[in-house]
Write a protein that holds these residues in place. Structure first.
Motif, PDB file in Angstrom:
ATOM      1  N   ILE A  57       0.862  -1.180   0.000  1.00  0.00           N
ATOM      2  CA  ILE A  57       0.000   0.000   0.000  1.00  0.00           C
ATOM      3  C   ILE A  57       0.904   1.238   0.000  1.00  0.00           C
ATOM      4  N   PRO A  58       0.389   2.385  -0.437  1.00  0.00           N
ATOM      5  CA  PRO A  58       1.213   3.601  -0.461  1.00  0.00           C
ATOM      6  C   PRO A  58       1.711   3.996   0.924  1.00  0.00           C
ATOM      7  N   ASP A  59       2.858   4.633   0.956  1.00  0.00           N
ATOM      8  CA  ASP A  59       3.439   5.049   2.229  1.00  0.00           C
ATOM      9  C   ASP A  59       2.535   6.038   2.970  1.00  0.00           C
ATOM     10  N   SER A  60       1.838   6.886   2.248  1.00  0.00           N
ATOM     11  CA  SER A  60       0.948   7.825   2.929  1.00  0.00           C
ATOM     12  C   SER A  60      -0.248   7.101   3.548  1.00  0.00           C
ATOM     13  N   ALA A  61      -0.677   5.979   2.971  1.00  0.00           N
ATOM     14  CA  ALA A  61      -1.755   5.186   3.582  1.00  0.00           C
ATOM     15  C   ALA A  61      -1.262   4.550   4.882  1.00  0.00           C
ATOM     16  N   LEU A  62      -0.007   4.115   4.900  1.00  0.00           N
ATOM     17  CA  LEU A  62       0.565   3.598   6.151  1.00  0.00           C
ATOM     18  C   LEU A  62       0.588   4.686   7.215  1.00  0.00           C
ATOM     19  N   GLY A  63       0.962   5.892   6.798  1.00  0.00           N
ATOM     20  CA  GLY A  63       0.950   7.020   7.731  1.00  0.00           C
ATOM     21  C   GLY A  63      -0.449   7.294   8.252  1.00  0.00           C
ATOM     22  N   ALA A  64      -1.443   7.245   7.360  1.00  0.00           N
ATOM     23  CA  ALA A  64      -2.832   7.476   7.782  1.00  0.00           C
ATOM     24  C   ALA A  64      -3.265   6.437   8.814  1.00  0.00           C
ATOM     25  N   ILE A  65      -2.895   5.188   8.592  1.00  0.00           N
ATOM     26  CA  ILE A  65      -3.237   4.120   9.544  1.00  0.00           C
ATOM     27  C   ILE A  65      -2.580   4.395  10.899  1.00  0.00           C
ATOM     28  N   ALA A  66      -1.311   4.797  10.867  1.00  0.00           N
ATOM     29  CA  ALA A  66      -0.597   5.082  12.117  1.00  0.00           C
ATOM     30  C   ALA A  66      -1.215   6.274  12.843  1.00  0.00           C
ATOM     31  N   TYR A  67      -1.575   7.329  12.110  1.00  0.00           N
ATOM     32  CA  TYR A  67      -2.193   8.494  12.755  1.00  0.00           C
ATOM     33  C   TYR A  67      -3.569   8.135  13.323  1.00  0.00           C
ATOM     34  N   LEU A  68      -4.299   7.288  12.627  1.00  0.00           N
ATOM     35  CA  LEU A  68      -5.580   6.832  13.152  1.00  0.00           C
ATOM     36  C   LEU A  68      -5.357   6.046  14.450  1.00  0.00           C
ATOM     37  N   GLY A  69      -4.301   5.233  14.476  1.00  0.00           N
ATOM     38  CA  GLY A  69      -3.941   4.524  15.705  1.00  0.00           C
ATOM     39  C   GLY A  69      -3.622   5.488  16.828  1.00  0.00           C
ATOM     40  N   ASP A  70      -2.880   6.557  16.523  1.00  0.00           N
ATOM     41  CA  ASP A  70      -2.578   7.581  17.533  1.00  0.00           C
ATOM     42  C   ASP A  70      -3.864   8.181  18.083  1.00  0.00           C
ATOM     43  N   LEU A  71      -4.802   8.461  17.188  1.00  0.00           N
ATOM     44  CA  LEU A  71      -6.077   9.047  17.598  1.00  0.00           C
ATOM     45  C   LEU A  71      -6.860   8.097  18.494  1.00  0.00           C
ATOM     46  N   VAL A  72      -6.976   6.856  18.093  1.00  0.00           N
ATOM     47  CA  VAL A  72      -7.739   5.869  18.867  1.00  0.00           C
ATOM     48  C   VAL A  72      -7.082   5.631  20.221  1.00  0.00           C
ATOM     49  N   PHE A  73      -5.756   5.409  20.227  1.00  0.00           N
ATOM     50  CA  PHE A  73      -5.060   5.177  21.491  1.00  0.00           C
ATOM     51  C   PHE A  73      -5.091   6.415  22.378  1.00  0.00           C
ATOM     52  N   GLY A  74      -5.098   7.588  21.772  1.00  0.00           N
ATOM     53  CA  GLY A  74      -5.171   8.818  22.549  1.00  0.00           C
ATOM     54  C   GLY A  74      -6.505   8.978  23.255  1.00  0.00           C
ATOM     55  N   LEU A  75      -7.564   8.478  22.639  1.00  0.00           N
ATOM     56  CA  LEU A  75      -8.903   8.583  23.240  1.00  0.00           C
ATOM     57  C   LEU A  75      -9.172   7.516  24.291  1.00  0.00           C
ATOM     58  N   ALA A  76      -8.447   6.416  24.230  1.00  0.00           N
ATOM     59  CA  ALA A  76      -8.734   5.263  25.098  1.00  0.00           C
ATOM     60  C   ALA A  76      -8.172   5.465  26.503  1.00  0.00           C
ATOM     61  N   GLY A  77      -8.968   5.121  27.482  1.00  0.00           N
ATOM     62  CA  GLY A  77      -8.497   5.088  28.860  1.00  0.00           C
ATOM     63  C   GLY A  77      -8.671   6.391  29.612  1.00  0.00           C
ATOM     64  N   SER A  78      -8.473   6.283  30.904  1.00  0.00           N
ATOM     65  CA  SER A  78      -8.634   7.434  31.798  1.00  0.00           C
ATOM     66  C   SER A  78      -7.338   8.242  31.863  1.00  0.00           C
ATOM     67  N   THR A  79      -7.361   9.283  32.662  1.00  0.00           N
ATOM     68  CA  THR A  79      -6.166  10.117  32.830  1.00  0.00           C
ATOM     69  C   THR A  79      -5.080   9.398  33.627  1.00  0.00           C
ATOM     70  N   ARG A  80      -5.434   8.320  34.290  1.00  0.00           N
ATOM     71  CA  ARG A  80      -4.454   7.538  35.066  1.00  0.00           C
ATOM     72  C   ARG A  80      -4.158   6.202  34.396  1.00  0.00           C
ATOM     73  N   ARG A  81      -4.344   6.140  33.096  1.00  0.00           N
ATOM     74  CA  ARG A  81      -4.105   4.872  32.411  1.00  0.00           C
ATOM     75  C   ARG A  81      -2.639   4.458  32.490  1.00  0.00           C
ATOM     76  N   TRP A  82      -1.730   5.393  32.665  1.00  0.00           N
ATOM     77  CA  TRP A  82      -0.315   5.055  32.815  1.00  0.00           C
ATOM     78  C   TRP A  82      -0.116   4.118  33.999  1.00  0.00           C
ATOM     79  N   GLN A  83      -1.021   4.195  34.964  1.00  0.00           N
ATOM     80  CA  GLN A  83      -0.931   3.365  36.158  1.00  0.00           C
ATOM     81  C   GLN A  83      -1.880   2.174  36.086  1.00  0.00           C
ATOM     82  N   TYR A  84      -3.062   2.388  35.538  1.00  0.00           N
ATOM     83  CA  TYR A  84      -4.075   1.334  35.533  1.00  0.00           C
ATOM     84  C   TYR A  84      -4.069   0.469  34.270  1.00  0.00           C
ATOM     85  N   ARG A  85      -3.523   0.952  33.189  1.00  0.00           N
ATOM     86  CA  ARG A  85      -3.448   0.206  31.923  1.00  0.00           C
ATOM     87  C   ARG A  85      -2.107   0.473  31.224  1.00  0.00           C
ATOM     88  N   PRO A  86      -0.995   0.105  31.861  1.00  0.00           N
ATOM     89  CA  PRO A  86       0.305   0.379  31.235  1.00  0.00           C
ATOM     90  C   PRO A  86       0.450  -0.211  29.833  1.00  0.00           C
TER      91      PRO A  86
END
Length: 178
Positions: A57-86
């Motif tokens: 797949i094109p390199d920019s599509a890989l980037g889009a997938i990675a940025y979507l992952g950043d968005l999803v992972f950024g939304l997941a979990g509470s403010t203390r996820r560093w402790q409760y979901r390492p």
């Protein structure tokens, strides 16, 4: 703290998706207010085509997938996820930090190998570096917490349970110190 990460990741996702549409030839042209035709040279370069052959797949599509992952992972979990979901924080870091490194490498290759520049590529690379800076402290905090649990308990099973977010009386004692 993670809201700016999600906003930036969303912007980068849209930009990378737009470039992927061009690379898939679903749109005929790509907009660049600064470098004009050079953007097409970058997106159609031998470097880009080599990556397409490797990943299918094109390199920019890989980037889009990675940025979507950043968005999803950024939304997941509470403010203390560093402790409760390492595990979630470290997965987030595994998505964000390599993407920043890859972005820097691709920008260097634009100038050094391709000999052309792509404004949208540079924007997403800057966003990637900002994402690394914004995500680093949470990833580091999570790693330090796991290290503290290990240092206090010296029990691999306790650290493993804490990593996956499972309750443990021994880990709770460490959490009280944190």
């Amino acid at each position: 703290h993670r809201i700016p990460i999600c906003i930036l990741a969303g912007v980068a996702f849209v930009i990378a998706s737009y470039m992927a549409l061009y690379q898939w030839r679903l749109i005929s042209d790509v907009w660049d207010p600064v470098f004009g035709e050079q953007t097409r040279q970058v997106l159609d370069s031998g470097v880009s085509e080599s990556m397409r052959r490797w990943f299918r797949i094109p390199d920019s599509a890989l980037g889009a997938i990675a940025y979507l992952g950043d968005l999803v992972f950024g939304l997941a979990g509470s403010t203390r996820r560093w402790q409760y979901r390492p595990w979630m924080v470290l997965l987030f870091g595994f998505d964000v930090i390599p993407l920043g490194i890859v972005s820097v490498v691709l920008v260097v290759m634009q100038g050094a190998v391709v000999g052309a520049w792509c404004f949208l590529c540079l924007v997403t690379a800057v966003i990637s570096l900002i994402l690394v800076l914004l995500a680093y402290d949470e990833v580091w905090s999570s790693m330090l917490y796991l290290k503290r649990v290990w240092r206090e308990t010296r029990k691999p099973k306790v650290v493993w349970n804490v990593f996956w977010g499972r309750a443990s009386t021994e880990a709770d004692a460490v959490a009280c110190i944190a």
